[in-house]
Scaffold this motif. Structure first.
Motif, short mmCIF file in Angstrom:
data_model
loop_
_atom_site.label_atom_id
_atom_site.label_comp_id
_atom_site.label_asym_id
_atom_site.label_seq_id
_atom_site.Cartn_x
_atom_site.Cartn_y
_atom_site.Cartn_z
N TRP A 345 0.85 -1.18 0.00
CA TRP A 345 0.00 0.00 0.00
C TRP A 345 0.89 1.24 0.00
O TRP A 345 1.81 1.36 0.81
N ASP A 346 0.61 2.18 -0.88
CA ASP A 346 1.37 3.42 -1.00
C ASP A 346 0.86 4.43 0.04
O ASP A 346 -0.34 4.64 0.16
N THR A 347 1.78 5.06 0.77
CA THR A 347 1.36 6.02 1.81
C THR A 347 0.64 7.21 1.21
O THR A 347 -0.27 7.78 1.83
N GLN A 348 1.03 7.62 -0.01
CA GLN A 348 0.33 8.74 -0.65
C GLN A 348 -1.10 8.36 -1.03
O GLN A 348 -2.02 9.16 -0.93
N GLN A 349 -1.27 7.08 -1.44
CA GLN A 349 -2.63 6.60 -1.72
C GLN A 349 -3.47 6.64 -0.45
O GLN A 349 -4.65 7.03 -0.47
#
Length: 668
Positions: A345-349
């Protein structure tokens, strides 16, 4: 009575010997006897000659090791005239702590509403307001509820009032906790009847041994007992000495002796009124009943010095298909090819999701030559049947720079179901506020890896991983392929944001305490260890468990064998899957395989078991006893022997293997 009902005689003898209450010679004589009854007879002879001091010390040890048995014998037999009130009284002792727990979950405002609702009841029996308002301690309030309504109805009244003030989650959790207390009470109340009526004791012992509830010593004592009544008495002594053991025993009886439970329950008002609420089936994903289980093809690609793993599924017709590795279910409308993998999971997402957090792996899914109409993503929530759970989980769908929040069509006890309108990145999310301010149990897993350090080091390391239950085990094994993955029963229930620590005395560990975070490993996919336990190089096995911040067991201690086998074969997903199958389905395999001698012949020809083991198997009369001896050989032989046994089963009993694997996948 003690001669017949005390199974762990050597444990008592060891303590008496350490306190110089019995001589070394007598201790040796006790050790050489084959049955616990003969061991106890020798022990009694030395107690008689040792006088008052020896018997007093024996009594103190019994109170520590077997408190339930001591309490039962001190209470004495019941007369028929006192049976019903005593039953109510004993049930109250179990239930009052459950009620206090539920009341402790309420803040001051909710507790005040709860008391007001109690006083406003118009149904008999009623509570006087002055009796309720003067209570300051929740245990006193629990006792008042039990004394007014009786133990059985006190739970129902408490649940109704909790729902009236909006505490639905606490009400449902109270039901589950009270059910477990009832299970233990039922097992205690029907002790003599169950001892006389249960004949398939070894089948029950197989299940309990597989779950880690009884020790090898107890299992052997049950196995050597001559009658089912003797076996049951030994089993009951073990149940008395272990937390939650009676609950597991009851659950096994529910599975293999449901008619006996209903018959015994029908003889008591206490049990018969409780039974209908305990036998309702869990809400299952009914489409899984028809799903075909498939083993995906593994596809590895090199990107620089990094290797990524994907899974491929080739579908030949329409239907439901469940991946054996990930638990994903695809509803295919026709022939097609699906390629999928797990991404971090991308932190920006996540920043764009607001107060949301990952609650499962993020899957990158592509479909060629055929559409997927619906997707079932495995979750780790424990569904309690209340309306609030239906909105707790959603699915995030990422495409390029956009994110779409998909409301599930249905949330079952195992999966979140969505209609597919586009693929790419899909993953389950939960409301972070619910996790923080409405803490609740989730299905989790404890995975163990063992690392042998350089010969110059004086210790080796056992790594403990606390993970959500919907993370595929194979993904974790791949990240730690140079450590030895230890097969054990891994399921447990944890709470996001709560602190936990290992139970591993006398071994050292670090850190001293750690907070469980449901989304931590999903963001990186590194699957770092939660705890490190340091073990002497000579240590061959250890008892490992998990405690919460209050010191309560959340994953019962079990014996872990530290085979320092770090070969590629021993830690490969294929061998690990075979070992998991053989261990997980031990009770079913023991009961259902009749051609044990034929399998033993194959294992002997491949030098997987000894000639002595082969002769013991052939000397047993029943296939169940033959399989129990064979399992001793499988356990001592390690991963390679279990993998070979699994391959033999696939050749000789493919239909049984398919059936057991399908059943295991549907319950994950």
């Amino acid at each position: 009575m003690l001669i017949q009902r005390v199974p762990s005689v050597m444990g008592i003898a060891d303590q008496l010997r350490s306190k110089k209450m019995i001589p070394a010679e007598i201790h040796g004589n006790i050790q050489t006897e084959k049955t616990s009854q003969d061991q106890m007879r020798i022990l009694y002879s030395v107690l008689d000659s040792g006088g008052r001091a020896a018997k007093e010390e024996f009594y103190e040890i019994l109170k520590t090791m077997m408190p339930s048995l001591v309490s039962e014998l001190e209470a004495g037999p019941r007369t028929s005239s006192e049976e019903k009130p005593k039953s109510e009284q004993y049930l109250g002792r179990y239930i009052k702590y459950d009620l206090r727990w539920a009341l402790n979950c309420l803040d001051e405002a909710d507790l005040k509403k709860f008391k007001n609702n109690l006083c406003d009841r118009w149904l008999d029996p009623r509570l006087h307001r002055h009796n309720v308002e003067r209570i300051r301690d929740n245990m006193d309030l629990a006792n008042l509820l039990i004394n007014t309504f009786n133990a059985r109805n006190a739970v129902q009244v408490t649940m109704e009032n909790l729902r009236m003030i909006g505490c639905n989650g606490t009400a449902e959790r109270l039901k589950r906790v009270a059910d477990r207390s009832f299970f233990s009470f039922f097992v205690d109340e029907n002790r003599e009847k169950l001892i006389q009526r249960v004949s398939s004791v070894m089948e029950i012992a197989d299940h309990l041994k597989w779950r880690g509830t009884i020790t090898d010593e107890i299992y052997s004592s049950i196995q050597t007992a001559k009658t089912s009544q003797e076996q049951m008495r030994i089993l009951y002594s073990a149940l008395d000495s272990r937390t939650n053991a009676k609950v597991e025993f009851y659950e096994i009886l529910q599975m293999i002796k449901p008619h006996l439970l209903h018959e015994l329950s029908g003889h008591s008002d206490i049990f018969s009124s409780y039974m209908p609420t305990l036998t309702q089936p869990d809400t299952k994903d009914r489409s899984l009943m028809d799903a075909e289980i498939f083993n995906p093809e593994t596809v590895e690609k090199s990107q620089g010095d990094k290797i990524t793993t994907s899974y491929r599924f080739l579908c030949h017709h329409a239907g439901h298909f469940q991946c054996k590795v990930t638990g994903l279910v695809f509803m295919m409308e026709g022939e097609g090819e699906v390629l999928y993998k797990i991404e971090p999971w991308d932190t920006q997402q996540l920043d764009g999701l607001g107060q949301k957090t990952p609650a499962g792996p993020l899957y990158n899914i592509e479909c060629f030559k055929g559409p997927i109409s619906h997707l079932h993503l495995p979750h780790c929530e424990i569904i309690d049947g209340t309306e609030e759970n239906k909105v707790k989980q959603a699915v995030a769908h990422f495409t390029d720079d956009n994110v779409e929040i998909i409301t599930p069509l249905q949330v079952t006890s195992t999966h979140v179901i969505i209609r597919i309108q586009g693929l790419s990145l899909l993953g389950i999310i939960s409301d972070l506020r619910d996790l923080l301010f409405k803490p609740h149990l989730i299905n989790a897993q404890v995975l163990l890896f063992y690392k042998t350090l350089a010969v110059t080091q004086s210790v080796n390391v056992l790594y403990i991983h606390l993970l959500p239950g919907n993370i595929p085990t194979d993904e974790v094994i791949k990240k730690h392929k140079f450590n030895h993955f230890i097969q054990t029963t891994s399921k447990c229930q944890l709470i996001h944001g709560r602190k936990y620590k290992p139970s591993c005395h006398p071994h050292e560990y670090q850190p001293t305490v750690e907070t469980f975070d449901i989304g931590l490993d999903l963001k990186s996919l590194n699957f770092h260890a939660t705890f490190e336990v340091f073990l002497d190089c000579e240590t061959k096995n250890a008892r490992i468990g998990l405690l919460d911040e209050y010191g309560r067991e959340v994953w019962e201690p079990r014996r872990v064998f530290l085979a320092a086998d770090t070969s590629t074969e021993a830690t490969s997903p294929k061998v690990a899957a075979a070992v998991k199958f053989v261990d997980e389905h031990r009770p079913a395999i023991i009961q259902r395989i009749s051609s044990v001698k034929e399998i033993a012949d194959d294992l002997l020809s491949k030098k997987m078991i000894s000639k002595e083991m082969h002769s013991k198997i052939r000397g047993e009369k029943t296939s169940q006893d033959q399989m129990r001896i064979l399992y001793d050989g499988l356990d001592s032989g390690g991963a390679a022997v279990k993998a070979e046994f699994y391959e033999i089963l696939k050749v000789k009993l493919q239909s049984l293997v398919d059936e057991l694997e399908a059943g295991s996948s549907k319950t994950q």
